[in-house]
Design a protein around this motif. Sequence first.
Motif, PDB file in Angstrom:
ATOM      1  N   SER A  18       8.795   2.015   1.156  1.00 20.67           N
ATOM      2  CA  SER A  18      10.181   1.977   1.631  1.00 20.67           C
ATOM      3  C   SER A  18      10.976   3.222   1.258  1.00 20.67           C
ATOM      4  N   ASP A  19      10.509   3.977   0.255  1.00 14.81           N
ATOM      5  CA  ASP A  19      11.207   5.213  -0.116  1.00 14.81           C
ATOM      6  C   ASP A  19      10.877   6.351   0.843  1.00 14.81           C
ATOM      7  N   ARG A  25       6.913   3.747   8.931  1.00  8.68           N
ATOM      8  CA  ARG A  25       6.802   3.491  10.370  1.00  8.68           C
ATOM      9  C   ARG A  25       5.440   3.919  10.900  1.00  8.68           C
ATOM     10  N   PHE A  26       4.982   5.068  10.435  1.00 12.31           N
ATOM     11  CA  PHE A  26       3.674   5.574  10.861  1.00 12.31           C
ATOM     12  C   PHE A  26       2.554   4.635  10.418  1.00 12.31           C
ATOM     13  N   LEU A  27       2.595   4.208   9.155  1.00 14.27           N
ATOM     14  CA  LEU A  27       1.559   3.326   8.628  1.00 14.27           C
ATOM     15  C   LEU A  27       1.594   1.954   9.294  1.00 14.27           C
ATOM     16  N   PHE A  28       2.782   1.499   9.676  1.00 13.38           N
ATOM     17  CA  PHE A  28       2.894   0.206  10.361  1.00 13.38           C
ATOM     18  C   PHE A  28       2.057   0.200  11.633  1.00 13.38           C
ATOM     19  N   VAL A  29       2.180   1.256  12.427  1.00 13.12           N
ATOM     20  CA  VAL A  29       1.428   1.349  13.686  1.00 13.12           C
ATOM     21  C   VAL A  29      -0.068   1.412  13.407  1.00 13.12           C
ATOM     22  N   ILE A  30      -0.456   2.215  12.409  1.00 10.35           N
ATOM     23  CA  ILE A  30      -1.871   2.359  12.069  1.00 10.35           C
ATOM     24  C   ILE A  30      -2.451   1.023  11.606  1.00 10.35           C
ATOM     25  N   ILE A  31      -1.730   0.334  10.715  1.00  8.61           N
ATOM     26  CA  ILE A  31      -2.228  -0.914  10.145  1.00  8.61           C
ATOM     27  C   ILE A  31      -2.381  -1.989  11.220  1.00  8.61           C
ATOM     28  N   VAL A  32      -1.424  -2.059  12.164  1.00 10.31           N
ATOM     29  CA  VAL A  32      -1.519  -3.039  13.254  1.00 10.31           C
ATOM     30  C   VAL A  32      -2.808  -2.846  14.030  1.00 10.31           C
ATOM     31  N   HIS A  33      -3.089  -1.604  14.424  1.00 15.73           N
ATOM     32  CA  HIS A  33      -4.280  -1.340  15.227  1.00 15.73           C
ATOM     33  C   HIS A  33      -5.559  -1.572  14.424  1.00 15.73           C
ATOM     34  N   VAL A  34      -5.579  -1.111  13.168  1.00 18.77           N
ATOM     35  CA  VAL A  34      -6.772  -1.285  12.344  1.00 18.77           C
ATOM     36  C   VAL A  34      -7.035  -2.770  12.095  1.00 18.77           C
ATOM     37  N   TYR A  35      -5.976  -3.528  11.868  1.00 18.81           N
ATOM     38  CA  TYR A  35      -6.125  -4.962  11.594  1.00 18.81           C
ATOM     39  C   TYR A  35      -6.695  -5.699  12.812  1.00 18.81           C
ATOM     40  N   LEU A  81       2.098  -7.597   4.580  1.00 14.87           N
ATOM     41  CA  LEU A  81       2.482  -6.187   4.478  1.00 14.87           C
ATOM     42  C   LEU A  81       3.233  -5.730   5.718  1.00 14.87           C
ATOM     43  N   LEU A  82       2.768  -6.132   6.893  1.00 16.20           N
ATOM     44  CA  LEU A  82       3.431  -5.741   8.141  1.00 16.20           C
ATOM     45  C   LEU A  82       4.827  -6.345   8.241  1.00 16.20           C
ATOM     46  N   VAL A  83       4.958  -7.608   7.825  1.00 20.96           N
ATOM     47  CA  VAL A  83       6.275  -8.249   7.841  1.00 20.96           C
ATOM     48  C   VAL A  83       7.230  -7.521   6.910  1.00 20.96           C
ATOM     49  N   THR A  84       6.759  -7.184   5.728  1.00 19.55           N
ATOM     50  CA  THR A  84       7.606  -6.494   4.743  1.00 19.55           C
ATOM     51  C   THR A  84       7.998  -5.107   5.233  1.00 19.55           C
ATOM     52  N   MET A  85       7.059  -4.409   5.861  1.00 19.17           N
ATOM     53  CA  MET A  85       7.332  -3.050   6.331  1.00 19.17           C
ATOM     54  C   MET A  85       8.287  -3.036   7.517  1.00 19.17           C
ATOM     55  N   SER A  86       8.366  -4.138   8.252  1.00 21.14           N
ATOM     56  CA  SER A  86       9.163  -4.152   9.479  1.00 21.14           C
ATOM     57  C   SER A  86      10.624  -4.552   9.248  1.00 21.14           C
ATOM     58  N   ARG A  87      10.982  -4.877   8.032  1.00 21.47           N
ATOM     59  CA  ARG A  87      12.358  -5.305   7.764  1.00 21.47           C
ATOM     60  C   ARG A  87      12.925  -4.606   6.543  1.00 21.47           C
ATOM     61  N   LYS A  88      14.237  -4.594   6.462  1.00 20.62           N
ATOM     62  CA  LYS A  88      14.904  -3.956   5.329  1.00 20.62           C
ATOM     63  C   LYS A  88      14.788  -4.795   4.064  1.00 20.62           C
ATOM     64  N   ASP A  89      14.820  -6.107   4.214  1.00 17.79           N
ATOM     65  CA  ASP A  89      14.687  -6.996   3.063  1.00 17.79           C
ATOM     66  C   ASP A  89      13.209  -7.066   2.654  1.00 17.79           C
TER      67      ASP A  89
END
Length: 315
Positions: A18-19, A25-35, A81-89
């Motif tokens: 988050s920092d 954002r980049f890792l979110f896209v990668i993780i979705v496809h890899v998963y 991980l994807l849920v956490t990465m996709s939101r501010k909380d």
Amino acid sequence: MEKTNSSSEKGFLLLGFSDQPWLERFLFVIIVHVYILNLLGNAAIILVSRLDPKLHTPMYFFLSNLSCVDICFTTSVAPQLLVTMSRKDKTVSYGGCVTQLYVATGLGSSECILLAVMAYDRYAAVCRPLHYTAVMHPRLCAGLASTAWLSGLVTSLVQCSLTLQLPLCGHRRLDHIFCEVPVLIKLACVDTTFNEAELFVASVVFLIIPVSLILVSYGFITRAVLRISSAAGRRKAFRTCSSHLVVVVVFYGTIIFMYLQPARSSSKNQGKFVSLFYTIVTPLLNPVIYTLRNKDVLGALRAVMVGNASGPDRS
């Protein structure tokens, strides 16, 4: 002097990346496809291993077990991980964190044992080919697979229960990508010498010993392969064993880095990327290596796909 474990009431803040919003954002896209590829690839291995009679061998029995472990292992981490990465909380409930801790620890430990079992299977196939079916009989295969699953369950119950007894004194920030034993130990506000010693012992049992057995097995395998007079035979044996060895090196190499460094090591970002690799990326290596480089699996996949496509016309 009162110590409160408020994490049980409010959960944890799973900071992840988050920092660095652009990296997140980049890792979110990668993780979705890899998963998604992970689920499809490992499910395909399980499917063809069950449907094709030619793949009803110890090797593919253990491979389908490994695929099952990998599906469950990455699923215990990736969706949260994807849920956490996709939101501010970035809050994760205490129950969710505890569940993830137990499941991921158990499945990761089971995979460590299962990879060692697969190395023994390859040793028996290459070094004792005439006695292979007698050595790797169905009862032994079932017993070895059950041992891998049960050993993961036992170590998870012991290791995670000891970790969760540590008082956190209100600390809730997990600077990591998921709830993992070394990270939770860092949150404790008491002496963690015993927990670190226990973690080290568990790491030796589930990492160092299996790796040592695998290396010994492949030492015998290499010696046996070099004695094969046919160049084509040597290539086939090396190709089969090298696939397993690649998975072993990548999986054990990353997880040893995470679990055999001091619990209070300050390499935060390294730890995050290493954990991301052995929970998300490594499980994808099995279907990639064993399908793209294996004619038997590719042939079985084609047969299943052609059979499904032509099935309705036969009636």
